[in-house]
Design a protein around this motif. Sequence first.
Motif, PDB file in Angstrom:
ATOM      1  N   PRO A 137      69.307 -10.015  10.045  1.00  0.00           N
ATOM      2  CA  PRO A 137      70.495 -10.465  10.870  1.00  0.00           C
ATOM      3  C   PRO A 137      70.523  -9.981  12.297  1.00  0.00           C
ATOM      4  N   PHE A 138      69.785  -9.047  12.505  1.00  0.00           N
ATOM      5  CA  PHE A 138      69.813  -8.372  14.124  1.00  0.00           C
ATOM      6  C   PHE A 138      69.253  -9.581  14.908  1.00  0.00           C
ATOM      7  N   PHE A 139      68.203 -10.490  14.374  1.00  0.00           N
ATOM      8  CA  PHE A 139      67.574 -11.498  15.148  1.00  0.00           C
ATOM      9  C   PHE A 139      68.422 -12.670  15.259  1.00  0.00           C
ATOM     10  N   LEU A 140      69.547 -12.761  14.587  1.00  0.00           N
ATOM     11  CA  LEU A 140      70.416 -14.215  14.842  1.00  0.00           C
ATOM     12  C   LEU A 140      71.042 -13.945  16.024  1.00  0.00           C
ATOM     13  N   TYR A 141      71.008 -12.799  16.798  1.00  0.00           N
ATOM     14  CA  TYR A 141      71.798 -12.563  18.230  1.00  0.00           C
ATOM     15  C   TYR A 141      70.644 -11.948  19.147  1.00  0.00           C
ATOM     16  N   ASP A 142      70.513 -12.373  19.960  1.00  0.00           N
ATOM     17  CA  ASP A 142      69.577 -11.930  21.023  1.00  0.00           C
ATOM     18  C   ASP A 142      70.089 -10.887  22.016  1.00  0.00           C
ATOM     19  N   GLN A 143      70.502  -9.797  21.303  1.00  0.00           N
ATOM     20  CA  GLN A 143      71.224  -8.644  22.184  1.00  0.00           C
ATOM     21  C   GLN A 143      70.796  -7.338  21.686  1.00  0.00           C
ATOM     22  N   PRO A 144      70.937  -6.176  22.320  1.00  0.00           N
ATOM     23  CA  PRO A 144      70.738  -4.990  22.032  1.00  0.00           C
ATOM     24  C   PRO A 144      71.721  -4.679  20.671  1.00  0.00           C
ATOM     25  N   ALA A 145      71.625  -4.056  20.016  1.00  0.00           N
ATOM     26  CA  ALA A 145      72.502  -3.740  18.570  1.00  0.00           C
ATOM     27  C   ALA A 145      72.307  -2.473  18.157  1.00  0.00           C
ATOM     28  N   LEU A 146      73.601  -1.720  17.387  1.00  0.00           N
ATOM     29  CA  LEU A 146      73.675  -0.616  16.749  1.00  0.00           C
ATOM     30  C   LEU A 146      73.685  -1.328  15.143  1.00  0.00           C
ATOM     31  N   ALA A 147      72.760  -0.794  14.539  1.00  0.00           N
ATOM     32  CA  ALA A 147      72.742  -1.342  13.107  1.00  0.00           C
ATOM     33  C   ALA A 147      72.922  -0.179  12.174  1.00  0.00           C
ATOM     34  N   THR A 148      73.947  -0.512  11.068  1.00  0.00           N
ATOM     35  CA  THR A 148      74.043   0.523  10.058  1.00  0.00           C
ATOM     36  C   THR A 148      73.855  -0.216   8.643  1.00  0.00           C
ATOM     37  N   PHE A 160      71.501  -2.222  28.298  1.00  0.00           N
ATOM     38  CA  PHE A 160      71.688  -0.918  28.624  1.00  0.00           C
ATOM     39  C   PHE A 160      71.245  -0.618  30.192  1.00  0.00           C
ATOM     40  N   PRO A 161      72.305  -0.101  30.907  1.00  0.00           N
ATOM     41  CA  PRO A 161      71.871   0.150  32.165  1.00  0.00           C
ATOM     42  C   PRO A 161      70.636   1.153  32.481  1.00  0.00           C
ATOM     43  N   ALA A 162      70.539   2.054  31.297  1.00  0.00           N
ATOM     44  CA  ALA A 162      69.417   3.084  31.688  1.00  0.00           C
ATOM     45  C   ALA A 162      68.161   2.245  31.521  1.00  0.00           C
ATOM     46  N   LEU A 163      68.090   1.039  30.960  1.00  0.00           N
ATOM     47  CA  LEU A 163      66.824   0.550  30.684  1.00  0.00           C
ATOM     48  C   LEU A 163      66.533  -0.738  31.818  1.00  0.00           C
ATOM     49  N   ARG A 164      67.375  -1.052  32.722  1.00  0.00           N
ATOM     50  CA  ARG A 164      67.273  -1.934  33.755  1.00  0.00           C
ATOM     51  C   ARG A 164      66.143  -1.948  34.682  1.00  0.00           C
ATOM     52  N   GLU A 205      75.527   6.319  24.195  1.00  0.00           N
ATOM     53  CA  GLU A 205      76.015   6.639  25.449  1.00  0.00           C
ATOM     54  C   GLU A 205      75.118   7.013  26.555  1.00  0.00           C
ATOM     55  N   LYS A 206      74.239   7.791  26.081  1.00  0.00           N
ATOM     56  CA  LYS A 206      73.447   8.128  27.363  1.00  0.00           C
ATOM     57  C   LYS A 206      72.707   6.752  28.008  1.00  0.00           C
ATOM     58  N   LEU A 207      72.108   5.858  27.218  1.00  0.00           N
ATOM     59  CA  LEU A 207      71.564   4.713  27.710  1.00  0.00           C
ATOM     60  C   LEU A 207      72.684   3.775  28.591  1.00  0.00           C
ATOM     61  N   GLN A 208      74.117   3.899  28.411  1.00  0.00           N
ATOM     62  CA  GLN A 208      75.175   3.430  29.006  1.00  0.00           C
ATOM     63  C   GLN A 208      75.032   3.945  30.575  1.00  0.00           C
ATOM     64  N   THR A 209      74.489   5.054  30.673  1.00  0.00           N
ATOM     65  CA  THR A 209      74.377   5.622  32.084  1.00  0.00           C
ATOM     66  C   THR A 209      73.067   4.991  32.688  1.00  0.00           C
ATOM     67  N   LYS A 210      72.497   5.261  34.083  1.00  0.00           N
ATOM     68  CA  LYS A 210      71.477   4.793  34.639  1.00  0.00           C
ATOM     69  C   LYS A 210      70.402   5.596  34.553  1.00  0.00           C
ATOM     70  N   ASN A 211      70.558   6.702  33.572  1.00  0.00           N
ATOM     71  CA  ASN A 211      69.681   7.808  33.851  1.00  0.00           C
ATOM     72  C   ASN A 211      68.807   7.940  32.689  1.00  0.00           C
ATOM     73  N   LEU A 212      67.666   7.360  32.530  1.00  0.00           N
ATOM     74  CA  LEU A 212      66.880   7.312  31.380  1.00  0.00           C
ATOM     75  C   LEU A 212      66.254   8.659  30.972  1.00  0.00           C
ATOM     76  N   ALA A 213      65.815   9.632  32.331  1.00  0.00           N
ATOM     77  CA  ALA A 213      65.413  10.754  31.838  1.00  0.00           C
ATOM     78  C   ALA A 213      66.273  11.567  31.152  1.00  0.00           C
ATOM     79  N   GLY A 214      67.726  11.330  31.298  1.00  0.00           N
ATOM     80  CA  GLY A 214      68.591  12.221  30.607  1.00  0.00           C
ATOM     81  C   GLY A 214      68.587  11.883  29.022  1.00  0.00           C
ATOM     82  N   ALA A 215      68.223  10.546  28.745  1.00  0.00           N
ATOM     83  CA  ALA A 215      68.387  10.128  27.550  1.00  0.00           C
ATOM     84  C   ALA A 215      66.908  10.310  26.869  1.00  0.00           C
TER      85      ALA A 215
END
Length: 291
Positions: A137-148, A160-164, A205-215
């Motif tokens: 299912p994840f591959f039906l969408y072309d976006q990052p996702a949280l899967a459970t 994710f801003p941290a991966l830009r 939450e950490k990846l939503q900041t711009k600081n990859l080192a912090g994540a």
Amino acid sequence: MSLEKKSPCKVNLLLNILGRRADGFHELETVMQPVNLCDEMTFARASSGVQLTCSHPELPTDSKNLVHRAATSFLAAANISDGVKIHLQKNLPLAGGIGGGSANAAVTFTALNELFGSPLTPEKLHELAAALGSDVPFFLYDQPALATGRGEKVQLLENFPALRGKAFFLVHPGFGISTPWSYQNLARFPEALNGKFGRAKELVEKLQTKNLAGAAGTFYNSLEAPAFDKFPVLELYQEFLRENGAEVALMSGSGSTTFAIAKNLTTAESLAEKFKSQFGNNGWMATVEVS
Ligand code: C5P
């Protein structure tokens, strides 16, 4: 008319197993990131049946192939008596933990729905995809996702801003790891088998900041426990990558692919060169910007 589609892959930025379920699957939380390295697929209508061809001699082209199963399940659900002709140009490694086969199946669903005039709703496609495999299912969408769940419950996320601007280096060592083997052997590592819920949200939450080192310390994969035990070289790969400029190094999915995140594409390419001088130019390697 024929349709050409790219079938991408993914890395799991986090894969936290929460325990074994009564149905034999494992409950998990995972953060999945699409990666723009692709197989290529062509789809055309045919008079009847599913005719699959594939560039890779080791891949079956009958109902053992996920693409074949996806096409059969689509035609049945949409009540279509015509057939399809599909060609799969395999560029990505098999049994690599980067979801190549799952993506091929998901692309089959979306392409056939397009080819036959959208007979199935997105919800129905998701249901058929989940029946085929936890990652499909994840591959039906072309976006990052949280899967459970077992991986089939997909919550889409913004990039994710941290991966830009960052780039991936992926390396497949030339041997695969079977997903069922990984999960079975996780039983020998109780701590990895029974992860604490909440790690995925923490990483997101950490990846939503711009600081990859912090994540960086929050990236995690429970399935490294059995993989490192059988293939210690995978742990050496990560140490080397971190010592040579990778901001993050982790195994993806059930392995055997390791991925590194580098500051930009130039750094990822120089990391790849250093890696080749240290470990040899074996297996499959690729660098690509984060999409
Ligand atoms: O769903 P998928 O076909 O990808 O799963 C392959 C195998 O991996 C399953 O048969 C099962 O052994 C294992 N698995 C699991 N728990 C999950 C996903 C996969 O135990 N959440």
